[in-house]
Design a protein around this motif. Structure first.
Motif, PDB file in Angstrom:
ATOM      1  N   MET A   1      32.651 -20.810 -20.141  1.00  0.00           N
ATOM      2  CA  MET A   1      31.769 -21.514 -19.340  1.00  0.00           C
ATOM      3  C   MET A   1      30.895 -21.449 -18.496  1.00  0.00           C
ATOM      4  N   PRO A   2      30.078 -21.442 -17.876  1.00  0.00           N
ATOM      5  CA  PRO A   2      29.454 -21.469 -16.302  1.00  0.00           C
ATOM      6  C   PRO A   2      29.998 -21.713 -15.603  1.00  0.00           C
ATOM      7  N   ARG A   3      30.807 -21.407 -14.567  1.00  0.00           N
ATOM      8  CA  ARG A   3      31.550 -22.142 -12.833  1.00  0.00           C
ATOM      9  C   ARG A   3      31.244 -23.579 -13.014  1.00  0.00           C
ATOM     10  N   SER A   4      29.919 -24.269 -12.684  1.00  0.00           N
ATOM     11  CA  SER A   4      29.833 -25.013 -12.163  1.00  0.00           C
ATOM     12  C   SER A   4      30.014 -26.127 -13.232  1.00  0.00           C
ATOM     13  N   TYR A   5      30.551 -25.751 -14.559  1.00  0.00           N
ATOM     14  CA  TYR A   5      30.836 -26.771 -16.012  1.00  0.00           C
ATOM     15  C   TYR A   5      32.791 -27.352 -15.388  1.00  0.00           C
ATOM     16  N   TYR A   6      33.265 -25.424 -15.447  1.00  0.00           N
ATOM     17  CA  TYR A   6      34.796 -26.509 -14.682  1.00  0.00           C
ATOM     18  C   TYR A   6      34.764 -26.709 -13.691  1.00  0.00           C
ATOM     19  N   ALA A   7      33.658 -26.532 -11.838  1.00  0.00           N
ATOM     20  CA  ALA A   7      33.979 -27.180 -11.201  1.00  0.00           C
ATOM     21  C   ALA A   7      33.686 -29.073 -10.907  1.00  0.00           C
ATOM     22  N   ARG A   8      32.487 -29.209 -12.414  1.00  0.00           N
ATOM     23  CA  ARG A   8      32.974 -30.956 -12.155  1.00  0.00           C
ATOM     24  C   ARG A   8      34.409 -30.989 -13.121  1.00  0.00           C
ATOM     25  N   LEU A   9      34.783 -30.284 -13.856  1.00  0.00           N
ATOM     26  CA  LEU A   9      35.849 -31.017 -14.892  1.00  0.00           C
ATOM     27  C   LEU A   9      36.727 -30.961 -13.476  1.00  0.00           C
ATOM     28  N   LEU A  10      37.281 -30.172 -12.739  1.00  0.00           N
ATOM     29  CA  LEU A  10      37.893 -30.433 -11.899  1.00  0.00           C
ATOM     30  C   LEU A  10      37.650 -31.350 -10.608  1.00  0.00           C
ATOM     31  N   ALA A  11      36.266 -31.672 -10.124  1.00  0.00           N
ATOM     32  CA  ALA A  11      36.425 -32.974  -9.672  1.00  0.00           C
ATOM     33  C   ALA A  11      36.400 -33.608 -10.504  1.00  0.00           C
ATOM     34  N   GLU A  12      36.370 -34.337 -11.379  1.00  0.00           N
ATOM     35  CA  GLU A  12      36.634 -35.523 -12.383  1.00  0.00           C
ATOM     36  C   GLU A  12      37.740 -35.446 -12.517  1.00  0.00           C
ATOM     37  N   GLU A  13      38.691 -33.940 -12.079  1.00  0.00           N
ATOM     38  CA  GLU A  13      40.112 -34.342 -12.349  1.00  0.00           C
ATOM     39  C   GLU A  13      40.246 -34.588 -14.375  1.00  0.00           C
ATOM     40  N   ARG A  14      39.483 -33.942 -14.640  1.00  0.00           N
ATOM     41  CA  ARG A  14      40.030 -33.683 -15.623  1.00  0.00           C
ATOM     42  C   ARG A  14      40.172 -32.962 -16.661  1.00  0.00           C
ATOM     43  N   ILE A  15      40.535 -31.618 -14.958  1.00  0.00           N
ATOM     44  CA  ILE A  15      41.763 -30.684 -14.734  1.00  0.00           C
ATOM     45  C   ILE A  15      42.533 -31.004 -13.718  1.00  0.00           C
ATOM     46  N   GLU A  16      44.049 -31.278 -13.659  1.00  0.00           N
ATOM     47  CA  GLU A  16      44.273 -31.260 -12.498  1.00  0.00           C
ATOM     48  C   GLU A  16      45.318 -29.990 -11.616  1.00  0.00           C
TER      49      GLU A  16
ATOM     50  N   ALA B   1      39.826 -16.058 -12.608  1.00  0.00           N
ATOM     51  CA  ALA B   1      39.371 -16.979 -13.007  1.00  0.00           C
ATOM     52  C   ALA B   1      39.056 -17.754 -13.951  1.00  0.00           C
ATOM     53  N   ASP B   2      38.366 -17.149 -14.216  1.00  0.00           N
ATOM     54  CA  ASP B   2      37.148 -18.270 -15.531  1.00  0.00           C
ATOM     55  C   ASP B   2      38.495 -18.840 -16.323  1.00  0.00           C
ATOM     56  N   GLN B   3      39.114 -17.506 -16.637  1.00  0.00           N
ATOM     57  CA  GLN B   3      40.296 -17.648 -17.986  1.00  0.00           C
ATOM     58  C   GLN B   3      41.175 -18.553 -17.344  1.00  0.00           C
ATOM     59  N   VAL B   4      41.553 -18.948 -16.375  1.00  0.00           N
ATOM     60  CA  VAL B   4      42.899 -19.750 -15.915  1.00  0.00           C
ATOM     61  C   VAL B   4      41.773 -20.697 -15.870  1.00  0.00           C
ATOM     62  N   MET B   5      40.609 -20.859 -15.799  1.00  0.00           N
ATOM     63  CA  MET B   5      40.329 -22.539 -15.269  1.00  0.00           C
ATOM     64  C   MET B   5      39.707 -22.582 -17.262  1.00  0.00           C
ATOM     65  N   GLN B   6      39.499 -21.805 -17.700  1.00  0.00           N
ATOM     66  CA  GLN B   6      39.480 -22.328 -19.302  1.00  0.00           C
ATOM     67  C   GLN B   6      40.985 -23.011 -20.218  1.00  0.00           C
ATOM     68  N   LEU B   7      41.878 -21.724 -19.724  1.00  0.00           N
ATOM     69  CA  LEU B   7      43.315 -22.382 -20.222  1.00  0.00           C
ATOM     70  C   LEU B   7      43.953 -24.003 -19.353  1.00  0.00           C
ATOM     71  N   ALA B   8      42.995 -23.805 -18.370  1.00  0.00           N
ATOM     72  CA  ALA B   8      44.253 -25.243 -17.978  1.00  0.00           C
ATOM     73  C   ALA B   8      43.407 -26.185 -18.454  1.00  0.00           C
ATOM     74  N   PHE B   9      41.899 -25.682 -19.195  1.00  0.00           N
ATOM     75  CA  PHE B   9      41.399 -27.609 -19.594  1.00  0.00           C
ATOM     76  C   PHE B   9      42.390 -27.211 -21.018  1.00  0.00           C
TER      77      PHE B   9
ATOM     78  N   ARG C   1      40.470 -22.681  -8.009  1.00  0.00           N
ATOM     79  CA  ARG C   1      39.294 -24.532  -7.120  1.00  0.00           C
ATOM     80  C   ARG C   1      38.405 -23.606  -6.341  1.00  0.00           C
ATOM     81  N   ALA C   2      38.552 -22.781  -5.384  1.00  0.00           N
ATOM     82  CA  ALA C   2      37.158 -22.483  -4.261  1.00  0.00           C
ATOM     83  C   ALA C   2      36.501 -21.133  -5.325  1.00  0.00           C
ATOM     84  N   GLU C   3      37.023 -20.397  -6.648  1.00  0.00           N
ATOM     85  CA  GLU C   3      36.749 -19.463  -7.088  1.00  0.00           C
ATOM     86  C   GLU C   3      35.622 -20.276  -8.060  1.00  0.00           C
ATOM     87  N   ALA C   4      35.864 -21.998  -8.536  1.00  0.00           N
ATOM     88  CA  ALA C   4      35.392 -22.595  -9.270  1.00  0.00           C
ATOM     89  C   ALA C   4      33.895 -22.673  -8.993  1.00  0.00           C
ATOM     90  N   LEU C   5      33.828 -22.222  -7.474  1.00  0.00           N
ATOM     91  CA  LEU C   5      32.869 -22.996  -6.547  1.00  0.00           C
ATOM     92  C   LEU C   5      31.576 -21.919  -5.686  1.00  0.00           C
TER      93      LEU C   5
END
Lengths: 518, 829
Positions: free
Chosen positions: B79-94, B315-323, B119-123
Motif C-alpha cells: 500500500m502507499p506509505r500513508s496507509y501504513y503511517a495511519r496504522l502505526l499512528a493508530e497503534e494497530r502496528i506496534e 521498508a514497505d515490506q517490513v510495514m506490510q509484514l508487521a501489519f 516509522r520515519a520511512e512511513a512518513l
C-alpha cells in the motif's frame, strides 16, 4: 386573470431542476424518489393545461422581448415530458450508482443543471432564451463529460465536443440574428406564424435559406451526424448515467431544433435535401459500424449515431411527426439500454447473443419478404396510410419488416410458422401505423405537413431503402468471411473509418507531451 | 472422492510445470514460456473465479515479486506509505510487530534498520514504482517521436482481441475465427491503416513481412533488437504486461489443456503480437540515434541492481509484514483465549447438522444459526460438496467445481416427474426471448423497432426504478437436477464428501447442505459474488445432488459396508444461501415424509431468524439505514443502479481448518474461511492433504486477488465500476479502450471514503501434527512455494493448544503467542 398565465407552469419544470441542483449538492444521497420525478409531475400538469386550453405561450416575464416565456404546443409538451421523465430516471439512478464517490454532490448538481437547461430549451418561447439554454446545456454537459478529468480519453472526447459545440453556437447565433432581422420578432410563436404565412413564390428567401442552412448545420453537429459523430462514440469515459442522459436526451437537441423550425425548413427544400442526404449517410454508416462493435457501450453509441441519422433523414424528407415518434421511442429505448448495459454479461450467460444467418439462399427467401411486405402494406392501407398519402412513413416502416424477415428466414419454416409470422407482422404494422396516426393527429397543428416529394427526395428515399435491403441480406449471408473484401470493409468500418484517429491526432491526443501516459 | 482428491492435488501442481525458475541460458521459447507463466489466467465474467494475480511469481517473496512487478508493469505490491503511517499512528502496528518483521526480513534490509527508522520511512515519500519499469522500444520511440505509441498499440491490440474473442456482442464479427491469434492479428495489421495515419510509415507492409508463425517471430526478437538471452524473459514479461488482461484471458482459454499437463500457448501468441510491434517500430522508426539509445536502455536492463530497490522500497515490506504479524498476534490471542474458556462438552446427538461453504460469508450465518439453535452443529466444507461435476443446458456446459478440476460428469435438469413439461416451457421461452433479443440488434430493423416499440420501454423503465427488472439470481431453474452416475461412483462421491468434512458418525436427524449464491441486478460482476468452488456459479445444483446422493437407500447401504452408518431417520436436505439478502431457500421438499414436516418447519423458522441476525450484523458496513433491514437487503438485490449489492469476500484474511469447537465461541467477523477438520478421524492424513492442496490454495488465491486489487487497482484490479464497458461478453474495459481489466473493481473494495478490504496475505491455522503438515508441504511444490514465500502464512494449533508458525524457507516452526521470545529464538538461530 389571463388564461395564458397557466402556460407559465411549464417554467416550473426547469425551475425545479434548478432547485434540485442546489438541494442535491448538499444531499446527493438518501433523498426521496419523488424529488427526482417532481419536474416530470409538473410537466404532466403543463401537458394538461395545453390539452385543455390549447397550444399557446405564456406572457413574457421580462422586458423588451428579453425574459422568460414558455411556449406550449404538442412538440414542446412532448419533449418536456420526455426529458423530465428520462432526467428523473437518470437522477434516481445516479443517487445509488455514485454513492460514496467523493464528487457525488457535484455530479448530481451538474446533472440537474443540465436538465434545467434542456427543459428550458424545449419550452423557450423566444430566441434569446432558446439561445441561452442551448449554450448552457452544452456547457453543463461539458462538466459532466469531464467528471473523471484524470482520464486522457475523457479530455480528448470532451475537448472535441466542446469545439464542435462552439462552432454550432456561433452558427446558431447568426441564424437567429438573421431570423430576428428578417421577420422582425424574437418571439417564437410570432416567428413561426410569420414563417407559415411567408409566401416563398413572392418573398426573398435568401436570408431565410442562410438561416435554415446554419440551423441545419448546428443541428447536425449537435446530433452527431457523419463525419462529426466521433465525440459521441468516445464519451464512455464518464459514468454510465451521463451516457444515458447524452444518448437519450441531449443528442436529440439537433432533431428538436429542426422540428422547432420545421416551418422554415419547408420553405427551403434544398437545405432539407442536404439534411436528408447527410442523415441517410449517417444512418447507413452508423448501422454498419454498429454491427462491428464488440463492446456494449460502443455498440450502443454507434446505434445512436445511426438512429440520429435516421431521424435527420425523416426531418429532411419532411416526415416531421414520424421524426417526433422516432425521437421519443429512441430516447426511451436508449436510456433503458445504457442504464442496463451492465446486464450484458447475463445476456451472454443466457446464450441470447448469437448472430442470425439466413437458412435459405437470399433469393429463396424473397417470396417470404414479399408476403410480409404485402401484409404490412395492406394493414397500412386499411388504416388509411397508403403510399400515396404518406410515402415516407410507409417506406421507412418497410425497413422494420426487412429486419423481421431476416430473423424469420433464419428459423424453421412450416405453414404454422408462416401464418404466425404474418400475424405478428400484421400486428406490429398495426402498432406502427397506429402510433404514426396518433402522432400525426397530435402534431398536425404544430408541425407542417409533409411536403410533396420531389425527384431528388424520391431518389434519396429509394437509396435508403436499397441500402437497408442490402444490409439485411448481407447480415444474413455474406458478412462472416474472415478474409477478402468483406473482412477488410468490416475492419475499416469497425475503426469508424479512422475519422476519430485522424481528428485525434490533429488535436494532439497522441502527443506524449500533451497527454499524460495512459 | 478419493479420485477427485488426487485430481485436485495433482491439478494444483499441474499448471506449475510452466513456472520453471529462470535459467541463464534460456532459449527464446523457454523465455516466452517463462514470461507467459507469470501472467495469471483471467476467467470471463459469466463465471468469474478468483485467481492469484501473482500466480507465476509465487516462487518469489513479497520483495522480489514486488521488484519483478515494478520492473514489468510499474506495479506496486504494497500500500502507499500513508496507509501504513495511519496504522502505526493508530497503534494497530506496534513496535513489537515491527521488530519481528525486521528480524524476519533481516537478509533483505539494510543493517541498522529499527522500528524507528521504519516509522520515519512511513512518513517519507519513496520513489514511484513506475520509475522501476523497464523500457521498451515503444516507450523509447515515444520520447523520440512525441507520439504515445505504447498507449496506441495497447488500444490497437485490445481492439483486435475484443473482436477475436467476442462471444456475441458484435453482430458482424469474425466469430468462428479458428486461426491462431498471431496469424489473425498479422492479417488485420496488414490492412489496418491506423499506425500509418499516425506516421508509422510502411507499418502494413512490415507486418505482412513478419513470419506467419508466432514462434519464428519471437526468435527474431533477440537478433533484431539485440536483447541478450539472460534479459529475454524479463523483457518478454515487460511486453506481456502491456496486454496482461487479454493475455490472461488467452491463458484461461488454454486452461483445460494446462490442467491436462499440456503447454498452453495462447499467452505466448499475445506476446508475439506485442513483440511484433517492437519489431515494426524498430524497423520503421529506428534511425541511428534511436538504435543507439535502445542499446543504452538495454544496458540499463542488465545493470538494474537490487540494492536500489531494497534500499528505497524495502521498508514497505517490513510495514506490510508487521501489519500481518500484528493482526496474527491479535487473532492468536483471541483463539487461544477461546480454548481456555471452551469446555469439553460430552457428545450427544445434535438436532441439526448444517454444512456450509468455507466462504467467509458463511461464517456469519453459521454463527447466527448456532446462536438461534444451540443444538445445531455447523460444518464448513468447499461449497461444491466434493462433486466434480458440471451442468449442461441449451446454452452449453459450465463447470460446477473448482477451476483446478475438470468436471467428470454433467448434470442436467429433469430429476423430477413433471420435469419434461416444465423443461419444454422453459426451453421454448428461452428460444423466443433469444430470437427477440437478436431481432432488436438487427442493424436496420432497429430504425423501425424504436418507433413501433420504443414506447414500451416506458413501463420497463418504471419496473427498473421499482426494482423488479433486471434481477438476475444465479440459481438455476426450479427444476431438479440429475446426473448419470453408477452406484459405485455415487458411493465413492458420497464417502469422499462425508470423510472430507469429517462427518462419519453421530449423524443428526436432519443434515443440511447449503450452497451459496448472490442476487444482484445489472451487475457485470455478479458471478464474482457467487460460489468460487462451484466455478463462479451458485451452489444449489451441487447441494441438491449431494443431498439426493445421501438420501439414496442403496448408497447408504454400501456406505454402511465402508463403516459409515447413517441412521434410518436421518434426512439430507439441500439449501441455497443468498449472500445479498441472507435468505436460505430449501429445495426438493416434495417427497419428504410427513414425519419430517415439523422439523423442517422449525428449520425454516430458524434459518429466517438467523438471516435476520446476519442482516443486522451486516447493516453497518452496507450503510443500510432505516428500520427495515430486511427490505433494505432485498432492495439492494433488485436495484439496477446498485454498484455494491454486497461486500462479497472483502475483508478475507484467515483460513482455519479445525473442529468447529475451536472457533464456536468466537466472532470472526465474516473474515475467515472455516473448514472442518479432525485429525483424529484422518490417520493417513489423506483428508489433510486435500485440504492443504485444494481449499487452502483456493482461499489463498481469493485473498491474493483481493490483496492485489487493493494494493494496485490499476494493475491488478478493474478500476471504476461506473465506467465499465462490457466487452465481448467476456470482461470489462474501463471506458472506451485500454487493456481488458482483471481483478475486482474499486467499488468492491472501497466505500468511497476508505478501503473496506485490508490487504493481508492469508493467515492459515491448521489443527494437525506439524510433522504431517511438513510432510505434505514437502510433497507439493506449488504449495511449498506459497507457504515458503509467505503468500500463505501457515500456523498449526497443536493438541496442547499451542500455536506454531512455520518459518519461511524451511520446515522449522516457531511458537506464537510470545513475540519477544519468538524474536529471541530466531536471533539465536
Amino acid at each position: 386573470m389571463n388564461i395564458q398565465w397557466f402556460h407559465a407552469i411549464a417554467l416550473l419544470t426547469p425551475a425545479t431542476f434548478l432547485g434540485l441542483a442546489v438541494y442535491l449538492r448538499r444531499q446527493p444521497y438518501g433523498w426521496p424518489t419523488a424529488a427526482a420525478f417532481a419536474p416530470a409531475g409538473i410537466a404532466v400538469l403543463a401537458a394538461l393545461v395545453a390539452a385543455l386550453t390549447g397550444a399557446g405561450d405564456s406572457p413574457l416575464l421580462g422586458k423588451a422581448g428579453l425574459g422568460l416565456a414558455a411556449r406550449l404546443d404538442a412538440l414542446s409538451v412532448t419533449l418536456l415530458l420526455l426529458v423530465s421523465t428520462i432526467g428523473g430516471t437518470v437522477l434516481h439512478y445516479s443517487r445509488q450508482y455514485l454513492q460514496g464517490d467523493a464528487r457525488h454532490p457535484q455530479f448530481m448538481s451538474q446533472l440537474s443543471l443540465t436538465l434545467a437547461a434542456v427543459t428550458t430549451l424545449v419550452i423557450a418561447d423566444n430566441l434569446y432564451l432558446m439561445m441561452l439554454a442551448w449554450v448552457a446545456m452544452s456547457l453543463c454537459l461539458h462538466q459532466l463529460l469531464l467528471f473523471r478529468p484524470e482520464r486522457p480519453g475523457a479530455r480528448v472526447a470532451a475537448g472535441k465536443k466542446y469545439m464542435l459545440a462552439r462552432v454550432g453556437d456561433l452558427s446558431l447565433i447568426i441564424a437567429f440574428g438573421i431570423l430576428i432581422d428578417t421577420l422582425g420578432t424574437a418571439n417564437l410563436s410570432e416567428l413561426l406564424a410569420a414563417l407559415k404565412a411567408f409566401d416563398a413564390t413572392t418573398g426573398d428567401t435568401t436570408g431565410l435559406a442562410v438561416a435554415a442552412s446554419l440551423i441545419a448545420l448546428t443541428a447536425m453537429l449537435k446530433s452527431a451526424q457523419f463525419p462529426s459523430h466521433g465525440w459521441l462514440v468516445e464519451v464512455m469515459e464518464t459514468p454510465t448515467p451521463v451516457s444515458a442522459l447524452l444518448h437519450a436526451g441531449v443528442v436529440n437537441a439537433g432533431g428538436f431544433l429542426i422540428l422547432r423550425f420545421a416551418d422554415l425548413m419547408t420553405l427551403t427544400p434544398t437545405v432539407s435535401l442536404v439534411v436528408a442526404g447527410v442523415g441517410i449517410t449517417t444512418a447507413i454508416l452508423g448501422a454498419a459500424m454498429m454491427m462491428t462493435q464488440p463492446t456494449v457501450k460502443g455498440s450502443l453509441a454507434y446505434s445512436t449515431v445511426a438512429q440520429m441519422g435516421f431521424m435527420m433523414a425523416q426531418c429532411g424528407l419532411g416526415a416531421y411527426s414520424a421524426a417526433v415518434v422516432h425521437l421519443v421511442g429512441h430516447s426511451l429505448y436508449k436510456a433503458y439500454a445504457f442504464l442496463g448495459s451492465g446486464g450484458a454479461v447475463a445476456s451472454v450467460r443466457e446464450g441470447h447473443w448469437t448472430s442470425a444467418r439466413q437458412a435459405s439462399s437470399w433469393y429463396a427467401g424473397l417470396p417470404l419478404l414479399a408476403l410480409m411486405l404485402g401484409a404490412y402494406v395492406t394493414v397500412g392501407a386499411t388504416l388509411g396510410m397508403s403510399w400515396q398519402e404518406a410515402p415516407v412513413v410507409v417506406s421507412l416502416g418497410a425497413i422494420f419488416v426487412m429486419g423481421a424477415w431476416l430473423y424469420a428466414d433464419a428459423g424453421r419454416q412450416t405453414l404454422k410458422v408462416y401464418s404466425l409470422l404474418l400475424a405478428s407482422v400484421a400486428g406490429a404494422s398495426a402498432l406502427y401505423f397506429g402510433i404514426q396516426l396518433v402522432a400525426h393527429w397530435l402534431l398536425a397543428t404544430t408541425l407542417p405537413a409533409t411536403p410533396e416529394l420531389g425527384l431528388a427526395a424520391k431518389i434519396l428515399l429509394g437509396s435508403l431503402l436499397t441500402a437497408c435491403l442490402l444490409m439485411t441480406v448481407a447480415q444474413g449471408r455474406w458478412l462472416h468471411g474472415r478474409d477478402g473484401t468483406m473482412a477488410a470493409l468490416r475492419h475499416h468500418l469497425s475503426q469508424g473509418l479512422y475519422i476519430n484517429l485522424i481528428v485525434n491526432r490533429w488535436l494532439g491526443a497522441f502527443s506524449s507531451r500533451r497527454s499524460d501516459a495512459v | 472422492m478419493q479420485n477427485s482428491t488426487q485430481a485436485l492435488a495433482s491439478a494444483v501442481n499441474g499448471p506449475d510445470a510452466e513456472n520453471a525458475p529462470a535459467d541463464l541460458d534460456l532459449t527464446v521459447d523457454q523465455a516466452a514460456v517463462a514470461a507467459s507463466a507469470r501472467i495469471a489466467p483471467l476467467w470471463p465474467l459469466k463465471h468469474f473465479v478468483a485467481v492469484n494475480p501473482l500466480l507465476g511469481l509465487a516462487s518469489q517473496g513479497l520483495g522480489e515479486a514486488g521488484r519483478s512487478m515494478a520492473r514489468a508493469a510499474g506495479a506496486r505490491l504494497t500500500m502507499p506509505r500513508s496507509y501504513y503511517a495511519r496504522l502505526l499512528a493508530e497503534e494497530r502496528i506496534e513496535d513489537q510487530d515491527l521488530e519481528l518483521a525486521i528480524t524476519e526480513l533481516a537478509g533483505e534490509m539494510p543493517l541498522g534498520t529499527t522500528p524507528d527508522t521504519i516509522r520515519a520511512e512511513a512518513l517519507r515519500a519513496a520513489p514511484d514504482h513506475a520509475q522501476f519499469q523497464l523500457p521498451t522500444f515503444a516507450t523509447l520511440a515515444e520520447q523520440a517521436t512525441g507520439i504515445t505509441w505504447e498507449a496506441f498499440l495497447v488500444n490497437n491490440i485490445s481492439n483486435w482481441a475484443s473482436d477475436y474473442f467476442d462471444q456475441g456482442v458484435a453482430v458482424w464479427s469474425a466469430r468462428g475465427e479458428a486461426r491462431d491469434p498471431w496469424v489473425s492479428y498479422r492479417q488485420r495489421a496488414s490492412i489496418d491503416r491506423s499506425a500509418e495515419l499516425l506516421g508509422l510509415n510502411g507499418a502494413r507492409a512490415i507486418f505482412a513481412g513478419l513470419p506467419a508463425d508466432a514462434f519464428s517471430l519471437l526468435q527474431q526478437v533477440p537478433q533484431t533488437l539485440g536483447v541478450a538471452p539472460e534479459l529475454l524473459s524479463d523483457y518478454f514479461h515487460r511486453l506481456l504486461c502491456d496486454v496482461a488482461g487479454w493475455a490472461g484471458y488467452a491463458r484461461y482459454r488454454g486452461w483445460t489443456r494446462e490442467l491436462r499437463g499440456e503447454n498452453g500457448s495462447a499467452a505466448r501468441q499475445l506476446l508475439a503480437i506485442r513483440a511484433a510491434w517492437e519489431l515494426t517500430l524498430f524497423q520503421s522508426l529506428g534511425d541511428k540515434r534511436l538504435k543507439r539509445d535502445w542499446q543504452i536502455s538495454l544496458a540499463q536492463y542488465a545493470q538494474e541492481d537490487q540494492t536500489q530497490w531494497y534500499g528505497t522500497r524495502g521498508a514497505d515490506q517490513v510495514m506490510q509484514l508487521a501489519f500481518e504479524r500484528a493482526e496474527q498476534r491479535r487473532m492468536a490471542a483471541q483463539i487461544l483465549e477461546a480454548q481456555n474458556t471452551a469446555s469439553d462438552t460430552e457428545e450427544s446427538r445434535p438436532q441439526l447438522q448444517a454444512a456450509f461453504c468455507i466462504d467467509v460469508r458463511s461464517e456469519r450465518f453459521r454463527r447466527a444459526l448456532e446462536s438461534v439453535s444451540p443444538q445445531a452443529e455447523t460444518i464448513g466444507f468447499a461449497g461444491f460438496f466434493g462433486l466434480p461435476i458440471g451442468y449442461e443446458d441449451e446454452t452449453g456446459q459450465s463447470a460446477r467445481c473448482p477451476v483446478l478440476l475438470e468436471p467428470s460428469h454433467y448434470a442436467v435438469d429433469g430429476g423430477d416427474s413433471i420435469a419434461s413439461e416444465k423443461l419444454l416451457t422453459s426451453s421454448v421461452k428461452r428460444a423466443l426471448s433469444s430470437r427477440w433479443s437478436r431481432f432488436q440488434r438487427a442493424a436496420v430493423a432497429a430504425f423501425g423497432y424504436v418507433e413501433a416499440l420504443g414506447v414500451t420501454y416506458l413501463p420497463k423503465l418504471y419496473q427498473a426504478i421499482k426494482g423488479d427488472e433486471h434481477r438476475c439470481s444465479h440459481s438455476a431453474s426450479e427444476l431438479k437436477p440429475t446426473v448419470a452416475l453408477d452406484l459405485t461412483e455415487k458411493v465413492d462421491m458420497a464417502e469422499g464428501l462425508l470423510r472430507g468434512m469429517s462427518l462419519t458418525r453421530n449423524f443428526a436427524p436432519l443434515v443440511l447442505f447449503v450452497g451459496h449464491g448472490s442476487t444482484s441486478s445489472n451487475n457485470p460482476y455478479a458471478s464474482a459474488l457467487d460460489c468460487g468452488a462451484c466455478g463462479g456459479h451458485a451452489g444449489d445444483i451441487n447441494a441438491r445432488l449431494a443431498a439426493e446422493l445421501l438420501n439414496d437407500r442403496y448408497v447408504r447401504g454400501r456406505l454402511n459396508a465402508r463403516s459409515i452408518a447413517i441412521p434410518e431417520d436421518t434426512l439430507f436436505v439441500a439449501g441455497l444461501h443468498d449472500t445479498t439478502t441472507d435468505e436460505v431457500t430449501l429445495f426438493d421438499l416434495e417427497g419428504v415424509p410427513s414425519s419430517d414436516a415439523t422439523q423442517l418447519e422449525k428449520l425454516a423458522e430458524q434459518l429466517d431468524q438467523a438471516g435476520r441476525l446476519v442482516r443486522q450484523e451486516r447493516a453497518m458496513s452496507m450503510a443500510n439505514s432505516g428500520a427495515d433491514l430486511d427490505e433494505a437487503a432485498a432492495t439492494r438485490a433488485g436495484d439496477w443502479s446498485e454498484v455494491r449489492p454486497e461486500w462479497g469476500l472483502a475483508g478475507c484474511r484467515a483460513f482455519i481448518a479445525a473442529p468447529r469447537e475451536r472457533t464456536r465461541q468466537l466472532s470472526l467477523e465474516g473474515r475467515s474461511f472455516l473448514h472442518n477438520y479432525s485429525a483424529d478421524s484422518d490417520p493417513q492424513f489423506k483428508v489433510l492433504e486435500t485440504i492443504l492442496t485444494a481449499p487452502l490454495v483456493v482461499a489463498s488465491w481469493i485473498t491474493l486477488q483481493y490483496y492485489g486489487s487493493t494494493v494496485d487497482n490499476r494493475r491488478f484490479g478493474s478500476g471504476d465500476k461506473t465506467l465499465h464497458n462490457v466487452v465481448g461478453g467476456i470482461g470489462v474495459l474501463e471506458g472506451v479502450g485500454g487493456d481488458l481489466r482483471s481483478g475486482l473493481p474499486m467499488q468492491s473494495l472501497h466505500n468511497g471514503t476508505e478501503f473496506v478490504h485490508e490487504p493481508l496475505r492469508l493467515t492459515a491455522i491448521i489443527e494437525a501434527p506439524r510433522a504431517a503438515v511438513n510432510d505434505i508441504i514437502s510433497r507439493h511444490e506449488s504449495l511449498r512455494e506459497l507457504v515458503d514465500n509467505e503468500w500463505i502464512q501457515l500456523h498449526v494449533l497443536d493438541k496442547r493448544g499451542q500455536l506454531w508458525r512455520r518459518r519461511p524457507g524451511g520446515a522449522e516452526w516457531a511458537a506464537v503467542a510470545d513475540h519477544a521470545a519468538d524474536a529471541e529464538r530466531t536471533q539465536a538461530a
